[in-house]
Design a protein around this motif. Structure first.
Motif, mmCIF file in Angstrom:
data_model
loop_
_atom_site.group_PDB
_atom_site.id
_atom_site.type_symbol
_atom_site.label_atom_id
_atom_site.label_comp_id
_atom_site.label_asym_id
_atom_site.label_seq_id
_atom_site.Cartn_x
_atom_site.Cartn_y
_atom_site.Cartn_z
ATOM 1 N N ASP A 37 0.857 -1.175 0.000
ATOM 2 C CA ASP A 37 0.000 0.000 0.000
ATOM 3 C C ASP A 37 0.902 1.237 0.000
ATOM 4 O OD1 ASP A 37 -1.646 2.166 0.696
ATOM 5 O OD2 ASP A 37 -2.847 0.975 2.081
ATOM 6 N N PRO A 38 0.716 2.172 -0.942
ATOM 7 C CA PRO A 38 1.588 3.357 -0.972
ATOM 8 C C PRO A 38 1.634 4.109 0.353
ATOM 9 C CG PRO A 38 0.260 3.247 -2.954
ATOM 10 C CD PRO A 38 -0.257 2.171 -2.053
ATOM 11 N N ALA A 39 0.571 4.025 1.132
ATOM 12 C CA ALA A 39 0.546 4.704 2.433
ATOM 13 C C ALA A 39 1.556 4.102 3.404
ATOM 14 C CB ALA A 39 -0.860 4.642 3.039
ATOM 15 N N THR A 40 2.015 2.855 3.144
ATOM 16 C CA THR A 40 2.940 2.183 4.053
ATOM 17 C C THR A 40 4.374 2.169 3.541
ATOM 18 O OG1 THR A 40 2.584 -0.020 3.075
ATOM 19 C CG2 THR A 40 1.057 0.685 4.801
ATOM 20 N N TRP A 41 4.635 2.867 2.409
ATOM 21 C CA TRP A 41 6.029 2.964 1.951
ATOM 22 C C TRP A 41 6.837 3.600 3.083
ATOM 23 C CZ3 TRP A 41 7.716 1.936 -3.260
ATOM 24 C CH2 TRP A 41 9.059 2.251 -3.506
ATOM 25 N N PRO A 42 7.949 3.012 3.501
ATOM 26 C CA PRO A 42 8.648 3.528 4.695
ATOM 27 C C PRO A 42 9.145 4.954 4.520
ATOM 28 C CG PRO A 42 9.962 1.857 3.572
ATOM 29 C CD PRO A 42 8.614 1.827 2.926
ATOM 30 N N ARG A 43 9.036 5.724 5.585
ATOM 31 C CA ARG A 43 9.403 7.133 5.593
ATOM 32 C C ARG A 43 10.523 7.384 6.600
ATOM 33 N NH1 ARG A 43 6.118 10.991 2.476
ATOM 34 N NH2 ARG A 43 4.579 9.672 1.450
ATOM 35 N N GLY A 44 11.332 8.395 6.309
ATOM 36 C CA GLY A 44 12.312 8.834 7.281
ATOM 37 C C GLY A 44 11.597 9.382 8.496
ATOM 38 N N PRO A 45 11.905 8.920 9.706
ATOM 39 C CA PRO A 45 11.181 9.377 10.894
ATOM 40 C C PRO A 45 11.395 10.843 11.222
ATOM 41 C CG PRO A 45 13.008 7.947 11.503
ATOM 42 C CD PRO A 45 12.881 7.868 10.019
ATOM 43 N N PRO B 9 7.564 -4.800 -9.885
ATOM 44 C CA PRO B 9 7.978 -3.523 -9.282
ATOM 45 C C PRO B 9 6.922 -2.410 -9.457
ATOM 46 C CG PRO B 9 9.697 -4.414 -10.733
ATOM 47 C CD PRO B 9 8.432 -5.159 -11.021
ATOM 48 N N VAL B 10 6.841 -1.542 -8.431
ATOM 49 C CA VAL B 10 5.876 -0.461 -8.398
ATOM 50 C C VAL B 10 6.607 0.839 -8.060
ATOM 51 C CG1 VAL B 10 3.863 0.451 -7.185
ATOM 52 C CG2 VAL B 10 3.987 -1.992 -7.729
ATOM 53 N N ALA B 11 6.218 1.917 -8.707
ATOM 54 C CA ALA B 11 6.854 3.209 -8.464
ATOM 55 C C ALA B 11 6.619 3.673 -7.036
ATOM 56 C CB ALA B 11 6.319 4.253 -9.441
ATOM 57 N N PRO B 12 7.553 4.424 -6.469
ATOM 58 C CA PRO B 12 7.359 4.963 -5.119
ATOM 59 C C PRO B 12 6.279 6.038 -5.114
ATOM 60 C CG PRO B 12 9.341 5.875 -6.102
ATOM 61 C CD PRO B 12 8.847 4.820 -7.047
ATOM 62 N N PRO B 13 5.862 6.492 -3.938
ATOM 63 C CA PRO B 13 4.870 7.567 -3.871
ATOM 64 C C PRO B 13 5.331 8.800 -4.643
ATOM 65 C CG PRO B 13 5.205 6.594 -1.708
ATOM 66 C CD PRO B 13 6.259 6.011 -2.600
ATOM 67 N N ALA B 14 4.375 9.487 -5.258
ATOM 68 C CA ALA B 14 4.698 10.658 -6.070
ATOM 69 C C ALA B 14 5.261 11.785 -5.213
ATOM 70 C CB ALA B 14 3.442 11.136 -6.795
ATOM 71 N N ASP B 15 6.206 12.507 -5.785
ATOM 72 C CA ASP B 15 6.842 13.643 -5.110
ATOM 73 C C ASP B 15 5.832 14.786 -4.998
ATOM 74 O OD1 ASP B 15 8.501 15.646 -4.167
ATOM 75 O OD2 ASP B 15 10.085 15.303 -5.652
ATOM 76 N N VAL B 16 5.561 15.205 -3.762
ATOM 77 C CA VAL B 16 4.573 16.261 -3.534
ATOM 78 C C VAL B 16 5.218 17.636 -3.383
ATOM 79 C CG1 VAL B 16 2.991 14.627 -2.450
ATOM 80 C CG2 VAL B 16 4.593 15.938 -1.015
ATOM 81 N N ARG B 17 6.529 17.699 -3.426
ATOM 82 C CA ARG B 17 7.206 18.983 -3.238
ATOM 83 C C ARG B 17 7.028 19.873 -4.471
ATOM 84 N NH1 ARG B 17 13.028 16.510 -1.945
ATOM 85 N NH2 ARG B 17 12.470 15.618 -3.973
ATOM 86 N N PRO B 18 7.008 21.179 -4.273
ATOM 87 C CA PRO B 18 6.886 22.078 -5.425
ATOM 88 C C PRO B 18 8.060 21.910 -6.378
ATOM 89 C CG PRO B 18 6.504 23.251 -3.365
ATOM 90 C CD PRO B 18 7.026 21.900 -2.991
ATOM 91 N N PRO B 19 7.850 22.091 -7.682
ATOM 92 C CA PRO B 19 8.956 22.010 -8.642
ATOM 93 C C PRO B 19 10.084 22.959 -8.252
ATOM 94 C CG PRO B 19 6.868 22.105 -9.793
ATOM 95 C CD PRO B 19 6.556 22.368 -8.347
ATOM 96 N N GLY B 20 11.325 22.463 -8.389
ATOM 97 C CA GLY B 20 12.479 23.281 -8.047
ATOM 98 C C GLY B 20 12.872 23.247 -6.587
ATOM 99 N N SER B 21 12.159 22.453 -5.772
ATOM 100 C CA SER B 21 12.533 22.347 -4.357
ATOM 101 C C SER B 21 13.926 21.765 -4.231
ATOM 102 C CB SER B 21 11.536 21.455 -3.612
ATOM 103 O OG SER B 21 10.245 22.010 -3.612
ATOM 104 N N PRO B 22 14.712 22.239 -3.260
ATOM 105 C CA PRO B 22 16.059 21.686 -3.085
ATOM 106 C C PRO B 22 15.997 20.241 -2.613
ATOM 107 C CG PRO B 22 15.503 23.159 -1.277
ATOM 108 C CD PRO B 22 14.409 23.311 -2.296
ATOM 109 N N VAL B 23 17.020 19.488 -2.956
ATOM 110 C CA VAL B 23 17.085 18.107 -2.489
ATOM 111 C C VAL B 23 17.346 18.094 -0.994
ATOM 112 C CG1 VAL B 23 17.896 17.273 -4.721
ATOM 113 C CG2 VAL B 23 19.560 17.932 -2.976
ATOM 114 N N ALA B 24 17.091 16.946 -0.369
ATOM 115 C CA ALA B 24 17.289 16.822 1.077
ATOM 116 C C ALA B 24 18.758 17.004 1.440
ATOM 117 C CB ALA B 24 16.792 15.467 1.552
#
Length: 270
Positions: free
Chosen positions: A43-51, A143-158
């Motif tokens: 389920d995309p909602a359960t893709w692991p996230r950085g805490p 294989p399934v794609a990860p959750p879509a990136d919700v950040r605005p275009p041009g956002s800096p990488v982490a």
């Protein structure tokens, strides 16, 4: 029990190179999973996230395990391994789920939840990894794609110096398993070598390779002889995965050991 070597490639005759640069040769390899940005059919909602960062972790490996290595039973025949946020994530200011936040990542987190078979793995320098035990349907549906990136275009990488699914993208490549036979340590827990132990040291007294060990060096594998770049972690059982840097993973030029029985996890840089 048995041990297995992993090969990475689009076909069985085009596997990743060994440390010496020559193509890896495996006898009767079987396609058993994949590496790359695409993950299992969870389920995309359960893709692991950085805490701390809230960013989806980078998928590294999905692997169907041989029966001996299915340590949570036949209902969970495969695993998925992820690398997440790094040591510079600001733990004093974690991103919390907030439907009213101006931060799209905080809003996105509202719909997420932990996978029932998730195991978070923390390294000694503050990095976070994840292991998920998969059902047959979760494995077979990828294989399934990860959750879509919700950040605005041009956002800096982490800036945490870790890995995440939005900033670290890699092609999907097959994983192949083949039985390892010429290894005297199959079925024996890896330990720091001492005289009178069953576990045989891959190195000679003058720190050269024993003849049986040299062809095994540099391979990702399940069970058998471990080749840690630095110290061997304590608590490994015969049911462990040793993985080299694949699919964008960063072990500082080293490798990692992940035990499927004891849960021990460690990596060291080269």
């Amino acid at each position: 029990m048995k041990a297995y070597d992993l090969g990475f490639g689009d076909s069985a005759d085009k596997l990743a190179e060994t440390p010496g640069g020559e193509p890896l040769t495996l006898d009767a390899p079987v396609r058993s999973g994949w590496i790359g940005s695409e993950g299992p059919a969870i389920d995309p909602a359960t893709w692991p996230r950085g805490p701390v960062t809230g960013l989806p972790m980078m998928h590294a490996l999905t692997l169907r395990l041989p029966a001996d290595f299915q340590r949570r039973g036949s209902g969970f025949p495969a695993i998925a391994f992820f690398q997440g946020e790094g040591q510079f994530a600001d733990a004093t200011n974690p991103i919390e789920p907030d439907a009213d936040s101006d931060d799209p990542v905080a809003r996105d987190l509202v719909a997420t939840r932990l996978h029932a078979q998730l195991q978070l793995l923390h390294d000694e320098i503050g990095g976070v990894f994840a292991l998920i035990w998969l059902t047959e349907a979760e494995f077979a549906g990828g294989p399934v794609a990860p959750p879509a990136d919700v950040r605005p275009p041009g956002s800096p990488v982490a800036s945490d110096e870790g890995r995440n699914a939005w900033d670290d993208m890699h092609p999907t490549v097959g994983v192949w398993l083949a039985e390892r036979t010429a290894d005297p340590n199959i079925g024996i827990p890896p330990v720091e070598y001492e005289p009178n132990t069953r576990y045989q040291d891959p190195l000679t007294e003058d720190s050269g390779w024993n003849p049986w060990a040299e062809p095994l060096f540099g391979r990702s594998h399940l069970g058998g002889t471990a080749f840690p770049v630095q110290a061997l972690p304590e608590g490994l059982t015969p049911y462990y995965l040793e993985i080299e840097e694949v699919a964008g993973m960063n072990f500082g030029g080293g490798n990692a050991q992940l035990d499927l029985e004891s849960g021990v996890f460690d990596w060291s840089c080269g």
